[in-house]
Design a protein around this motif. Sequence first.
Motif, PDB file in Angstrom:
ATOM      1  N   ASN A  27       0.834  -1.202   0.000  1.00 43.43           N
ATOM      2  CA  ASN A  27       0.000   0.000   0.000  1.00 43.43           C
ATOM      3  C   ASN A  27       0.872   1.257   0.000  1.00 43.43           C
ATOM      4  N   GLN A  85      -1.581  -0.257  -4.281  1.00 42.22           N
ATOM      5  CA  GLN A  85      -2.887  -0.040  -3.670  1.00 42.22           C
ATOM      6  C   GLN A  85      -2.882   1.263  -2.894  1.00 42.22           C
ATOM      7  N   ARG A  89      -7.918  -1.607   2.978  1.00 45.40           N
ATOM      8  CA  ARG A  89      -9.347  -1.864   2.924  1.00 45.40           C
ATOM      9  C   ARG A  89      -9.952  -1.739   4.321  1.00 45.40           C
ATOM     10  N   THR A  90     -11.013  -0.956   4.400  1.00 52.96           N
ATOM     11  CA  THR A  90     -11.801  -0.863   5.625  1.00 52.96           C
ATOM     12  C   THR A  90     -13.258  -1.033   5.231  1.00 52.96           C
ATOM     13  N   SER A  91     -14.129  -1.113   6.202  1.00 53.47           N
ATOM     14  CA  SER A  91     -15.549  -1.343   5.902  1.00 53.47           C
ATOM     15  C   SER A  91     -16.205  -0.166   5.207  1.00 53.47           C
ATOM     16  N   ASN A  93     -14.527   2.131   2.994  1.00 51.68           N
ATOM     17  CA  ASN A  93     -13.829   2.744   1.862  1.00 51.68           C
ATOM     18  C   ASN A  93     -13.889   1.843   0.635  1.00 51.68           C
ATOM     19  N   GLU A  94     -13.489   2.396  -0.475  1.00 51.97           N
ATOM     20  CA  GLU A  94     -13.495   1.643  -1.722  1.00 51.97           C
ATOM     21  C   GLU A  94     -12.361   0.613  -1.738  1.00 51.97           C
ATOM     22  N   VAL A  95     -12.445  -0.282  -2.678  1.00 51.73           N
ATOM     23  CA  VAL A  95     -11.398  -1.280  -2.854  1.00 51.73           C
ATOM     24  C   VAL A  95     -10.085  -0.535  -3.133  1.00 51.73           C
ATOM     25  N   PRO A  96      -8.996  -0.874  -2.418  1.00 54.69           N
ATOM     26  CA  PRO A  96      -7.764  -0.093  -2.553  1.00 54.69           C
ATOM     27  C   PRO A  96      -6.878  -0.424  -3.755  1.00 54.69           C
ATOM     28  N   LEU A 129      -6.054  -8.748  -0.022  1.00 56.11           N
ATOM     29  CA  LEU A 129      -6.533  -7.615   0.762  1.00 56.11           C
ATOM     30  C   LEU A 129      -6.756  -6.364  -0.079  1.00 56.11           C
ATOM     31  N   ALA A 130      -6.071  -6.260  -1.211  1.00 53.14           N
ATOM     32  CA  ALA A 130      -6.249  -5.095  -2.085  1.00 53.14           C
ATOM     33  C   ALA A 130      -7.599  -5.114  -2.795  1.00 53.14           C
ATOM     34  N   GLY A 131      -8.239  -6.288  -2.869  1.00 59.88           N
ATOM     35  CA  GLY A 131      -9.595  -6.369  -3.402  1.00 59.88           C
ATOM     36  C   GLY A 131      -9.729  -6.428  -4.906  1.00 59.88           C
TER      37      GLY A 131
END
Length: 159
Positions: A27, A85, A89-91, A93-96, A129-131
């Motif tokens: 990130n 990224q 990622r949090t609940s 925010n957008e996909v990083p 995790l980056a989605g």
Amino acid sequence: MSEIRYVRGDATVPSGEGVKMIAHVCNDIGGWGSGFVLAVSHRWPEPEKAYRAWYRDRAANDFGLGAAQFVQVERSLWVANMIGQRGIRTSDNEVPVRYEAIDAALGLLADRAVALDASVHLPRIGCGLAGGTWSRVEPLITERLVRRGIPVTVYDHGD
């Protein structure tokens, strides 16, 4: 033209002969501590130390989306810290994942792999995790690495 080779296994234990580069996505906020980086840190302390110093000194270097840092961890083994990224990622925010940043970093990786005559080994970067989705990342790897004749192995972690 060769294809991407898919295997079950651990990308921190790359197979084959010659110089190898293990690539992964980081990130852009200096965070290191979840996902594939834990496996990297378990094997070698240098990539995390280098990433944290790179982030800390970012005003005086190229740290940012699309950048890549190459850290030698053994005589014929390198780790590529690629900034692909935005944040984590949090609940709320957008996909990083940032595909354009992964693409730029893969270009830098390709140049270094060619210079070292190295093969590239990686998990499904940007898809944990980056989605991100593999259907978006795989063509970037094909375009930047495979088309330049760089052997690429993708590791799917086995049980």
